[in-house]
Design a protein around this motif. Structure first.
Motif, PDB file in Angstrom:
ATOM      1  N   GLN A 180      13.657   8.110   6.947  1.00 15.00           N
ATOM      2  CA  GLN A 180      12.489   7.267   7.202  1.00 15.00           C
ATOM      3  C   GLN A 180      12.747   6.132   8.188  1.00 15.00           C
ATOM      4  O   GLN A 180      11.824   5.461   8.597  1.00 15.00           O
ATOM      5  N   LEU A 181      13.974   5.905   8.602  1.00 16.00           N
ATOM      6  CA  LEU A 181      14.270   4.774   9.468  1.00 16.00           C
ATOM      7  C   LEU A 181      14.704   5.177  10.871  1.00 16.00           C
ATOM      8  O   LEU A 181      14.622   4.370  11.790  1.00 16.00           O
ATOM      9  N   CYS A 182      15.165   6.395  11.055  1.00 15.34           N
ATOM     10  CA  CYS A 182      15.614   6.846  12.376  1.00 15.34           C
ATOM     11  C   CYS A 182      14.409   7.107  13.274  1.00 15.34           C
ATOM     12  O   CYS A 182      13.498   7.848  12.901  1.00 15.34           O
ATOM     13  N   TYR A 183      14.431   6.517  14.468  1.00 17.36           N
ATOM     14  CA  TYR A 183      13.281   6.626  15.362  1.00 17.36           C
ATOM     15  C   TYR A 183      13.113   8.012  15.963  1.00 17.36           C
ATOM     16  O   TYR A 183      12.040   8.351  16.446  1.00 17.36           O
ATOM     17  N   LEU A 184      14.166   8.845  15.955  1.00 16.66           N
ATOM     18  CA  LEU A 184      14.068  10.177  16.549  1.00 16.66           C
ATOM     19  C   LEU A 184      14.011  11.286  15.510  1.00 16.66           C
ATOM     20  O   LEU A 184      13.491  12.373  15.773  1.00 16.66           O
ATOM     21  N   TRP A 223       0.841  -1.211   0.000  1.00 17.69           N
ATOM     22  CA  TRP A 223       0.000   0.000   0.000  1.00 17.69           C
ATOM     23  C   TRP A 223       0.869   1.251   0.000  1.00 17.69           C
ATOM     24  O   TRP A 223       0.614   2.207  -0.746  1.00 17.69           O
ATOM     25  N   LEU A 224       1.942   1.241   0.807  1.00 23.48           N
ATOM     26  CA  LEU A 224       2.825   2.396   0.880  1.00 23.48           C
ATOM     27  C   LEU A 224       3.572   2.593  -0.444  1.00 23.48           C
ATOM     28  O   LEU A 224       3.774   3.735  -0.887  1.00 23.48           O
ATOM     29  N   ARG A 245       4.411  10.674   7.115  1.00 24.13           N
ATOM     30  CA  ARG A 245       3.430   9.978   7.960  1.00 24.13           C
ATOM     31  C   ARG A 245       3.919   8.594   8.360  1.00 24.13           C
ATOM     32  O   ARG A 245       3.792   8.189   9.523  1.00 24.13           O
ATOM     33  N   SER A 246       4.461   7.855   7.394  1.00 17.74           N
ATOM     34  CA  SER A 246       4.948   6.503   7.713  1.00 17.74           C
ATOM     35  C   SER A 246       6.153   6.568   8.640  1.00 17.74           C
ATOM     36  O   SER A 246       6.338   5.710   9.503  1.00 17.74           O
ATOM     37  N   TRP A 247       6.991   7.597   8.469  1.00 17.19           N
ATOM     38  CA  TRP A 247       8.151   7.782   9.344  1.00 17.19           C
ATOM     39  C   TRP A 247       7.692   8.062  10.773  1.00 17.19           C
ATOM     40  O   TRP A 247       8.221   7.506  11.738  1.00 17.19           O
ATOM     41  N   LEU A 248       6.676   8.913  10.920  1.00 20.54           N
ATOM     42  CA  LEU A 248       6.131   9.214  12.241  1.00 20.54           C
ATOM     43  C   LEU A 248       5.508   7.958  12.854  1.00 20.54           C
ATOM     44  O   LEU A 248       5.613   7.722  14.065  1.00 20.54           O
ATOM     45  N   PHE A 249       4.882   7.129  12.021  1.00 19.49           N
ATOM     46  CA  PHE A 249       4.300   5.871  12.500  1.00 19.49           C
ATOM     47  C   PHE A 249       5.390   4.960  13.056  1.00 19.49           C
ATOM     48  O   PHE A 249       5.217   4.342  14.115  1.00 19.49           O
ATOM     49  N   LEU A 250       6.532   4.857  12.358  1.00 16.16           N
ATOM     50  CA  LEU A 250       7.645   4.050  12.843  1.00 16.16           C
ATOM     51  C   LEU A 250       8.133   4.564  14.193  1.00 16.16           C
ATOM     52  O   LEU A 250       8.388   3.772  15.114  1.00 16.16           O
ATOM     53  N   SER A 251       8.249   5.870  14.331  1.00 16.10           N
ATOM     54  CA  SER A 251       8.695   6.450  15.591  1.00 16.10           C
ATOM     55  C   SER A 251       7.705   6.148  16.712  1.00 16.10           C
ATOM     56  O   SER A 251       8.092   5.804  17.839  1.00 16.10           O
ATOM     57  N   PHE A 252       6.411   6.239  16.388  1.00 21.82           N
ATOM     58  CA  PHE A 252       5.380   5.932  17.393  1.00 21.82           C
ATOM     59  C   PHE A 252       5.486   4.481  17.852  1.00 21.82           C
ATOM     60  O   PHE A 252       5.432   4.185  19.050  1.00 21.82           O
TER      61      PHE A 252
END
Length: 283
Positions: free
Chosen positions: A99-103, A14-15, A31-38
């Motif tokens: 897109q991969l860094c959690y912070l 989907w992404l 949005r997907s990056w923020l989702f990963l961080s969440f």
């Protein structure tokens, strides 16, 4: 486990569909990056609450990106995170930072409060070099001096606290991701490891230096001198936010001998695969 794999595969597909349009991909990437961080910090909270399986290896890793580099010098051996970081950085280049860094997502969210980015000093990305030296040298000194663990934890949290302060007081005001571009030593290593990645971005001849891309780039990688050289600066993370901002479509992805759009799709799809795999790894 198979249900999780299937659900993540559907999410990735989907992404990838959202990535087909470069004009809207920027929004979905954020949005997907923020989702990963969440997901990352939600699992960290669960682990601290007593559900230890959410801590992955069972050992607490402070959520400070600089410690991915400094941690092994304190522990005296390599852990899981350095291998994850180096592997993804070699595959996707500096895109680890987009897109991969959690912070890093926090920095982007705060910078995006301003509609347009304001440029930072040209050599500011190299400010991360002394931070890298302090982080590594400090960790090694603490280990060799047999310092207590609480002192190492305090030093690591201090690095993170300064980074958060930069986000709140500089990134939010300038619209540029000052934490990622001028403070985070792991981001500097991702930029340098990106030189080994086959993915590149270039600026074709005919650029009028209108600076539309400069105002779009949150990482200070498209300054006038970069436009004159025909390639983004060191802090570029291949995010692609600049691609739709160029009226002449002169900013392009490069990958082997593919055309610019196919090269963009290969790069973005690779990043999406790594993004989904990182979600799965973090459980």
């Amino acid at each position: 486990g198979w249900l999780e794999v299937f659900a993540l595969a559907l999410y990735g597909a989907w992404l990838a569909g959202k990535a087909a349009d470069p004009a809207t991909w920027s929004r979905w990437r954020r949005r997907s990056w923020l989702f990963l961080s969440f997901v990352f910090f939600a699992q960290l909270a669960l682990g601290l609450a007593g559900f230890e399986r959410f801590l992955m290896t069972g050992a607490l890793h402070l959520p400070v990106p600089a410690l991915i580099v400094a941690g092994p010098f304190w522990r005296g051996h390599l852990g899981f995170m350095p291998f994850l970081f180096v592997g993804t950085a070699l595959l996707a280049g500096p895109a680890w930072c987009s897109q991969l860094c959690y912070l890093g997502s926090w920095d982007e969210q705060l910078a995006a409060r301003r509609l347009m980015a304001r440029s930072l000093p040209p050599r500011s990305p190299w400010l991360r070099l002394p931070v890298l030296a302090v982080a590594v040298g400090g960790a090694l000194a603490l280990r060799l001096s047999h310092a207590p663990a609480w002192l190492a934890v305090t030093a690591g949290l201090s690095l993170g606290a300064v980074g958060l302060g930069i986000m709140l007081f500089i990134s939010r005001r300038t619209g540029s991701m000052a934490h990622c571009a001028t403070w985070c030593p792991t981001g500097l290593l991702a930029n340098l490891l990106g030189k080994l990645s086959p993915f590149r971005m270039s600026i074709d001849k005919g650029c009028t230096s209108c600076a539309a891309c400069t105002r779009t780039c949150r990482l200070n990688a498209l300054l006038p001198r970069d436009l004159a050289k025909g390639r983004p600066g060191l802090s570029c993370t291949l995010c692609g936010d600049c691609v739709p901002s160029c009226a002449g479509r002169l900013i392009r992805y490069r990958f082997l001998g593919l055309g610019p759009e196919k090269a963009r799709l290969v790069c973005v799809t690779t990043l999406i695969v790594l993004h989904v795999a990182t979600l799965a790894t973090a459980r």
